[in-house]
Design a protein around this motif. Structure first.
Motif, PDB file in Angstrom:
ATOM      1  N   ALA A   1      58.303  37.672  64.165  1.00 37.42           N
ATOM      2  CA  ALA A   1      58.168  38.529  62.841  1.00 37.42           C
ATOM      3  C   ALA A   1      58.736  39.773  63.161  1.00 37.42           C
ATOM      4  O   ALA A   1      59.074  40.717  62.239  1.00 37.42           O
TER       5      ALA A   1
ATOM      6  N   GLN B   1      56.957  44.534  61.262  1.00 38.69           N
ATOM      7  CA  GLN B   1      56.373  43.983  59.905  1.00 38.69           C
ATOM      8  C   GLN B   1      55.194  43.177  59.951  1.00 38.69           C
ATOM      9  O   GLN B   1      54.278  43.349  59.138  1.00 38.69           O
TER      10      GLN B   1
ATOM     11  N   ASP C   1      59.057  53.047  57.822  1.00 43.63           N
ATOM     12  CA  ASP C   1      58.758  51.550  57.797  1.00 43.63           C
ATOM     13  C   ASP C   1      57.554  51.124  58.348  1.00 43.63           C
ATOM     14  O   ASP C   1      57.308  49.809  58.298  1.00 43.63           O
ATOM     15  N   ARG C   2      57.095  51.933  59.101  1.00 47.97           N
ATOM     16  CA  ARG C   2      56.018  51.441  59.862  1.00 47.97           C
ATOM     17  C   ARG C   2      54.645  51.739  59.003  1.00 47.97           C
ATOM     18  O   ARG C   2      53.562  51.582  59.643  1.00 47.97           O
TER      19      ARG C   2
ATOM     20  N   CYS D   1      53.041  37.310  53.454  1.00 47.27           N
ATOM     21  CA  CYS D   1      53.357  38.808  53.858  1.00 47.27           C
ATOM     22  C   CYS D   1      54.730  38.523  54.764  1.00 47.27           C
ATOM     23  O   CYS D   1      55.908  38.880  54.489  1.00 47.27           O
ATOM     24  N   LEU D   2      54.828  37.761  55.492  1.00 50.02           N
ATOM     25  CA  LEU D   2      55.770  37.731  56.587  1.00 50.02           C
ATOM     26  C   LEU D   2      56.877  36.892  56.044  1.00 50.02           C
ATOM     27  O   LEU D   2      57.905  36.899  56.877  1.00 50.02           O
TER      28      LEU D   2
ATOM     29  N   GLY E   1      52.622  46.081  59.427  1.00 46.72           N
ATOM     30  CA  GLY E   1      52.505  46.389  57.903  1.00 46.72           C
ATOM     31  C   GLY E   1      51.812  45.268  57.102  1.00 46.72           C
ATOM     32  O   GLY E   1      50.996  45.681  56.426  1.00 46.72           O
ATOM     33  N   CYS E   2      51.993  43.948  57.661  1.00 40.72           N
ATOM     34  CA  CYS E   2      51.393  42.946  56.912  1.00 40.72           C
ATOM     35  C   CYS E   2      49.673  42.971  57.193  1.00 40.72           C
ATOM     36  O   CYS E   2      48.822  42.791  56.367  1.00 40.72           O
TER      37      CYS E   2
END
Length: 185
Positions: A124, A128, A72-73, A182-183, A131-132
């Protein structure tokens, strides 16, 4: 020639071994990514000594926190490069604070209030946002991080990145719009 997927799989295997405190895997991991990571640290810091210190602290953090990595990271390389980026920026900030504290002519105290990026991280979720940030182009990401973490003005960013001020403003504006999109997903 090794494909990108094979390279990421190899890094994943090494990271899993590092999580089990396998020193040989750690040495192999270091050999595979240290040069690239040092390049990032040096680009951000602009000082060899600071970049070397950031690289060392990054690998210490990877050694202690490899077990916390999960897909997920982002990719293993992306996760580790993000650690390097943040360690470099943290060191740059702490050095700036130490230098300012030693300057007897300054009468200002450091402002400990959270900045806009800190609010974004909390709201956020740092995973996340990380990632963005990885989805941005390198120049957009660096421009945003340098402006928020180091407090660079547009003029200072233009000089540091050897680019026209209009280009730097565009990178930041487009990068922030991409982060917002993205967020919001």
């Amino acid at each position: 020639m090794v494909s990108r997927d094979e390279s990421q799989d190899d890094l994943m295997r090494l990271l899993l071994s590092v999580a089990r405190k396998d020193r040989q895997a750690f040495q192999l991991l270091y050999g595979q990514i240290a040069a690239r990571m040092f390049g990032l640290c040096l680009k951000l810091a602009g000082q060899r000594e600071l970049a070397e210190e950031a690289l060392q602290e990054t690998f210490i953090q990877i050694w202690h926190h490899a077990s916390e990595y999960h897909s997920d990271r982002g990719t293993p390389l992306g996760w580790m490069m993000t650690i390097a980026r943040y360690r470099t920026l943290d060191l740059m900030r702490s050095r700036k604070v130490r230098q300012a504290a030693g300057d007897e002519q300054l009468e200002q105290l450091e402002d400990h209030r959270a900045g806009p990026l800190d609010h974004s991280l909390r709201n956020a979720g740092s995973a996340q946002l990380t990632g963005c940030l990885e989805e941005l182009s390198e120049v957009q990401r660096d421009s945003i991080l340098l402006s928020y973490y180091r407090g660079f003005t547009h003029d200072e960013l233009a000089e540091t990145l050897s680019s026209p001020i209009g280009t730097v403003k565009s990178w930041i504006r487009r990068g922030l719009m991409a982060l917002k999109r993205c967020l919001e997903r």
